[in-house]
Every structure is written in structure tokens, then in C-alpha cells.
Design a protein around this motif. Sequence first.
Motif, PDB file in Angstrom:
ATOM      1  N   LEU A  70      14.128  18.357 -31.812  1.00 28.24           N
ATOM      2  CA  LEU A  70      14.733  19.471 -32.543  1.00 28.24           C
ATOM      3  C   LEU A  70      16.221  19.556 -32.221  1.00 28.24           C
ATOM      4  O   LEU A  70      16.637  19.256 -31.090  1.00 28.24           O
ATOM      5  CB  LEU A  70      14.057  20.783 -32.158  1.00 28.24           C
ATOM      6  CG  LEU A  70      12.582  20.907 -32.514  1.00 28.24           C
ATOM      7  CD1 LEU A  70      12.006  22.187 -31.917  1.00 28.24           C
ATOM      8  CD2 LEU A  70      12.400  20.909 -34.015  1.00 28.24           C
ATOM      9  N   PRO A  71      17.041  19.976 -33.184  1.00 23.58           N
ATOM     10  CA  PRO A  71      18.469  20.167 -32.901  1.00 23.58           C
ATOM     11  C   PRO A  71      18.657  21.226 -31.813  1.00 23.58           C
ATOM     12  O   PRO A  71      17.812  22.105 -31.628  1.00 23.58           O
ATOM     13  CB  PRO A  71      19.030  20.653 -34.244  1.00 23.58           C
ATOM     14  CG  PRO A  71      18.048  20.187 -35.266  1.00 23.58           C
ATOM     15  CD  PRO A  71      16.716  20.201 -34.581  1.00 23.58           C
ATOM     16  N   LYS A  72      19.769  21.131 -31.113  1.00 23.23           N
ATOM     17  CA  LYS A  72      20.068  22.066 -30.037  1.00 23.23           C
ATOM     18  C   LYS A  72      20.017  23.499 -30.563  1.00 23.23           C
ATOM     19  O   LYS A  72      20.549  23.803 -31.626  1.00 23.23           O
ATOM     20  CB  LYS A  72      21.453  21.772 -29.456  1.00 23.23           C
ATOM     21  CG  LYS A  72      21.770  22.601 -28.244  1.00 23.23           C
ATOM     22  CD  LYS A  72      23.087  22.213 -27.628  1.00 23.23           C
ATOM     23  CE  LYS A  72      23.320  23.096 -26.409  1.00 23.23           C
ATOM     24  NZ  LYS A  72      24.473  22.660 -25.650  1.00 23.23           N
ATOM     25  N   GLY A  73      19.339  24.356 -29.825  1.00 24.72           N
ATOM     26  CA  GLY A  73      19.233  25.762 -30.206  1.00 24.72           C
ATOM     27  C   GLY A  73      18.044  26.074 -31.097  1.00 24.72           C
ATOM     28  O   GLY A  73      17.746  27.224 -31.341  1.00 24.72           O
ATOM     29  N   GLU A  74      17.363  25.056 -31.614  1.00 24.67           N
ATOM     30  CA  GLU A  74      16.198  25.301 -32.458  1.00 24.67           C
ATOM     31  C   GLU A  74      14.930  25.231 -31.619  1.00 24.67           C
ATOM     32  O   GLU A  74      14.876  24.547 -30.602  1.00 24.67           O
ATOM     33  CB  GLU A  74      16.109  24.281 -33.598  1.00 24.67           C
ATOM     34  CG  GLU A  74      17.129  24.526 -34.686  1.00 24.67           C
ATOM     35  CD  GLU A  74      16.848  23.708 -35.927  1.00 24.67           C
ATOM     36  OE1 GLU A  74      15.720  23.195 -36.088  1.00 24.67           O
ATOM     37  OE2 GLU A  74      17.763  23.576 -36.743  1.00 24.67           O
ATOM     38  N   GLN A  75      13.940  25.957 -32.062  1.00 25.30           N
ATOM     39  CA  GLN A  75      12.650  25.938 -31.388  1.00 25.30           C
ATOM     40  C   GLN A  75      11.545  26.076 -32.422  1.00 25.30           C
ATOM     41  O   GLN A  75      11.786  26.515 -33.533  1.00 25.30           O
ATOM     42  CB  GLN A  75      12.558  27.067 -30.363  1.00 25.30           C
ATOM     43  CG  GLN A  75      12.693  28.459 -30.969  1.00 25.30           C
ATOM     44  CD  GLN A  75      12.610  29.546 -29.924  1.00 25.30           C
ATOM     45  OE1 GLN A  75      11.895  29.414 -28.959  1.00 25.30           O
ATOM     46  NE2 GLN A  75      13.339  30.630 -30.137  1.00 25.30           N
TER      47      GLN A  75
END
Length: 138
Positions: A70-75
Motif C-alpha cells: 500500500l502507498p505510504k499513509g494508506e491502510q
Amino acid sequence: MGAAPRFETQRWNHNAKDGSEQYEMPEDTASAPVWRKEWTWSHDRDVKASGKTLETRWPAAAELRPAKALPKGEQERTSRDASYTVVLQGEGHPPVTYSPETLEELQRFAIGSTHTLQQENGEVSVVPPKQPPPAPAK
């Protein structure tokens, strides 16, 4: 000296239908900043586990891992939902599909077990087994 800033009622809205959340201050408050931050969760994928026994399991952690990081900051947000299907077959009768509502109900349908069915207006139900009479007191 100027008047103290006036802050109006703040609002936090959660939309259960689409999962979005909002925080805002009314725009008519001239002396206070107005801002909005919004999150929206969207459906990405389903991970399923299935089997042909009474032993059930959720998908393993390795199966749940996204194919790409996942891209940074995504969850991810997960939810779990179980459904069960039993196919009952009797001699000389076509197979009947029944959907137990709980895991406990599913576990009553061991392979080779016998059940009495009732069909009304196209709906199939399983007649609960009769409880044996209580043992006489000694």
C-alpha cells in the motif's frame, strides 16, 4: 483591542452508508477558520476461504496481504462475513440446498447425518430433532 474570535458549533459527520467522515465549522463564522477533512473507504477486493467439511477457517494472513504494498499513509480496513451452504440429498429426491444461519447450525450437518426438511412457499427449513424425553427419576 479587537473582539475575541467567535467560534460556532463544530460538526463531525459520519455517513454510515458510504463510510465517509467529515469535520467542519460553519462557513458563516467570519473570524474562525473553516476547513474540511474527508475520508472515504471504498471496496477493493474480497478474500474468500471455502471448503467441503465442517471445519471452517478465515483466510490466513498471507492470503489477506495485498498483492502490492500500500502507498505510504494508506491502510486497509477489513470486515468479516460468513455464509454457509449445505446440499441435502435423499434417495429418489432431487438435491435441496439449505443455508444455515450460524456456524453452530452448520455443524449439525455432518456428512451422512439425517434431517427432516419442510418446504413452504419455496422456502426450505430443517425441522429440529425431537428432544428425548427426560430420564425417569430414581
